[in-house]
Design an enzyme around this catalytic site. Structure first.
Site, mmCIF file in Angstrom:
data_model
loop_
_atom_site.group_PDB
_atom_site.id
_atom_site.type_symbol
_atom_site.label_atom_id
_atom_site.label_comp_id
_atom_site.label_asym_id
_atom_site.label_seq_id
_atom_site.Cartn_x
_atom_site.Cartn_y
_atom_site.Cartn_z
ATOM 1 N N GLY A 22 7.069 -2.351 6.027
ATOM 2 C CA GLY A 22 8.239 -2.876 5.953
ATOM 3 C C GLY A 22 9.377 -1.701 6.893
ATOM 4 O O GLY A 22 9.039 -0.943 7.047
ATOM 5 N N GLU A 23 10.463 -2.472 6.769
ATOM 6 C CA GLU A 23 11.430 -1.901 7.698
ATOM 7 C C GLU A 23 12.660 -1.439 6.612
ATOM 8 O O GLU A 23 13.099 -2.474 6.016
ATOM 9 C CB GLU A 23 12.114 -2.754 8.598
ATOM 10 N N CYS A 70 6.253 -5.041 15.676
ATOM 11 C CA CYS A 70 6.016 -4.266 16.515
ATOM 12 C C CYS A 70 4.330 -4.371 16.757
ATOM 13 O O CYS A 70 3.554 -4.645 15.917
ATOM 14 C CB CYS A 70 6.035 -2.581 15.979
ATOM 15 N N CYS A 120 1.311 -2.341 15.329
ATOM 16 C CA CYS A 120 1.353 -1.937 13.979
ATOM 17 C C CYS A 120 0.598 -3.000 13.246
ATOM 18 O O CYS A 120 0.820 -4.311 13.269
ATOM 19 C CB CYS A 120 2.583 -1.840 13.470
ATOM 20 N N SER A 154 11.544 5.210 15.059
ATOM 21 C CA SER A 154 10.178 4.777 15.437
ATOM 22 C C SER A 154 10.581 4.505 17.115
ATOM 23 O O SER A 154 11.082 3.331 17.193
ATOM 24 C CB SER A 154 9.552 3.692 14.826
ATOM 25 N N LEU A 155 10.511 5.479 17.820
ATOM 26 C CA LEU A 155 11.170 5.254 19.450
ATOM 27 C C LEU A 155 9.808 4.544 20.113
ATOM 28 O O LEU A 155 10.011 3.701 20.794
ATOM 29 C CB LEU A 155 11.503 6.269 19.988
ATOM 30 N N HIS A 156 8.933 5.355 20.404
ATOM 31 C CA HIS A 156 7.665 4.767 20.900
ATOM 32 C C HIS A 156 7.746 4.427 22.178
ATOM 33 O O HIS A 156 6.557 4.005 22.953
ATOM 34 C CB HIS A 156 7.078 3.783 20.237
ATOM 35 N N CYS A 168 -1.102 6.287 9.861
ATOM 36 C CA CYS A 168 0.125 5.435 10.536
ATOM 37 C C CYS A 168 -0.150 4.310 11.325
ATOM 38 O O CYS A 168 -1.238 4.181 12.019
ATOM 39 C CB CYS A 168 0.738 6.459 11.407
ATOM 40 N N GLU A 223 0.815 -1.114 0.190
ATOM 41 C CA GLU A 223 -0.054 0.030 -0.029
ATOM 42 C C GLU A 223 0.871 1.290 0.038
ATOM 43 O O GLU A 223 1.965 1.270 0.511
ATOM 44 C CB GLU A 223 -0.962 0.038 1.251
#
Length: 388
Positions: free
Chosen positions: A183-184, A133, A136, A237-239, A359, A109
């Site tokens: 994806g990473e 994660c 997600c 992407s700490l979060h 997101c 996407e």
């Protein structure tokens, strides 16, 4: 968690071959020039073709009017310009567009987010994701494969073709690209880096390095490699404000903890001009998980040696997720604590959530109405059954 870092050693052949046509979207400018050299042509011919491909979104050699007929004939025998196709389009009430794009027999996407002064494209780098994660949607489908260069830059090409190529409309249809889709990106450096090179190239999409952003969850060895290969804006992407919480919601933290991750970030900033000396911190707000004022104080202390701005992201629910979205009041209190420490803090406006384009919601399959109904119920919204 499965992790395999793919380092950038291009395997794309650049020798013309009538039996297997080369997709020119797989080639950066250096490779294009090598390809044309092997055709017996001057390097400037590669530049001409790239301008047609990316400035005009042209995929037909016969329409390239400043290319002589003989060369156009040779190109048709050994090459093609083949971007992945859109199989479904969804438009949000806020103007956001989500495209489901076919990559082989699978889908990724891509999201187009227009604003008054910019238009941002959110691009995928993998089919699925290996990092698991917990908040997600993409992570729930697991990892399938890396995307090729043509499948990454092809998302930008396809979007520009739809909304209007720069030389056709007289204005830039896409001003910013963020590698924040499925994806990473750092687990697919082989293909992500050449794709970003095309985004930056004046004969490609010609974007400023400050307008191409790569987001990572913390693959530290690959981040150290990235700084020696290309200079783009970095978001992380700490979060979480501590390892205990991050170990739970971002499992790669068990391998590369926050201290190790932030060390790599600071090393990248030392090499980078695109970031103007600071990194963007992405922090998804999970109700009573990481959104308390005590967490805000911890985060401020954690980041005091890392020049940054902080984006607080209201979590976007999906069916089966074990979390809730933080209330506006909790987000506001969290933000005020960070600002009291002097941090630039922005609460990200949710865009495209009514089409599952926000997101953390990208899942690769065209989201069916049943899943969307479940998500709306999770948000406490009233659903008109006739509209489903």
């Amino acid at each position: 968690m499965s992790e395999q870092i793919v380092t950038p050693e291009s395997s794309t052949p650049v020798v013309p071959n009538k039996e297997t046509k080369i997709n020119l979207l797989d080639l950066n400018r250096q490779q294009m020039r090598e390809f044309f050299k092997n055709l017996g042509e001057k390097p400037f011919r590669a530049d001409q073709v790239m301008k047609w491909m990316y400035h005009y979104c042209c995929d037909n050699f016969d329409e390239m009017t400043d290319i002589n007929k003989v060369l156009r004939g040779k190109l048709k025998e050994v090459a093609e310009i083949r971007a992945p196709e859109v199989v479904e389009e969804q438009r949000s009430s806020d103007g956001t567009i989500k495209w489901a794009i076919a990559v082989g027999d699978q889908r990724v996407e891509t999201v187009y987010i227009p604003e008054d002064d910019r238009a941002t494209l959110c691009v995928s780098s993998q089919v699925g994701c290996a990092l698991e994660c917990k908040f997600c949607s993409t992570a729930q489908q697991g990892f399938n494969r890396n995307l090729r260069v043509s499948e990454i830059i092809g998302q930008v090409w396809r979007a520009a073709k739809i909304v209007g190529a720069a030389k056709v409309t007289g204005q830039r249809p896409i001003t910013n690209v963020v590698m924040m889709g499925m994806g990473e990106p750092l687990l697919n450096l082989t293909n992500v880096v050449p794709a970003m090179e095309i985004m930056l190239d004046d004969f490609g999409f010609g974007l400023s390095k400050r307008r191409v952003t790569l987001s990572t969850s913390g693959v530290v060895p690959a981040l150290d490699k990235l700084g020696d290969m290309i200079d783009v804006a970095l978001a992380i992407s700490l979060h979480a404000p501590n390892d205990t919480i991050r170990d739970e919601i971002v499992p790669i933290n068990k391998k590369y903890n926050i201290e190790t991750f932030l060390g790599a970030v600071r090393r990248y900033l030392e090499k980078s001009n695109a970031n103007q000396g600071r990194v963007t911190i992405e922090y998804v707000m999970l109700d009573h998980v990481n959104d308390g004022t005590e967490h805000a104080h911890q985060l401020a202390e954690l980041l005091k040696e890392t020049p940054c701005k902080i984006n607080l992201i209201p979590w976007n629910p999906f069916p089966g997720a074990p979390y809730g979205r933080s209330s506006n009041s909790r987000i506001d209190r969290f933000s005020k604590v960070l600002m009291s420490y002097g941090f630039t803090t922005i609460v990200r406006k949710t865009r495209g959530d009514d089409i599952d384009a926000a997101c953390g919601q990208l899942a690769g399959d065209v989201i069916d109405r049943t899943k969307r109904t479940l998500r709306k119920r999770m948000q406490g919204e009233v659903i008109d059954i006739k509209a489903i």
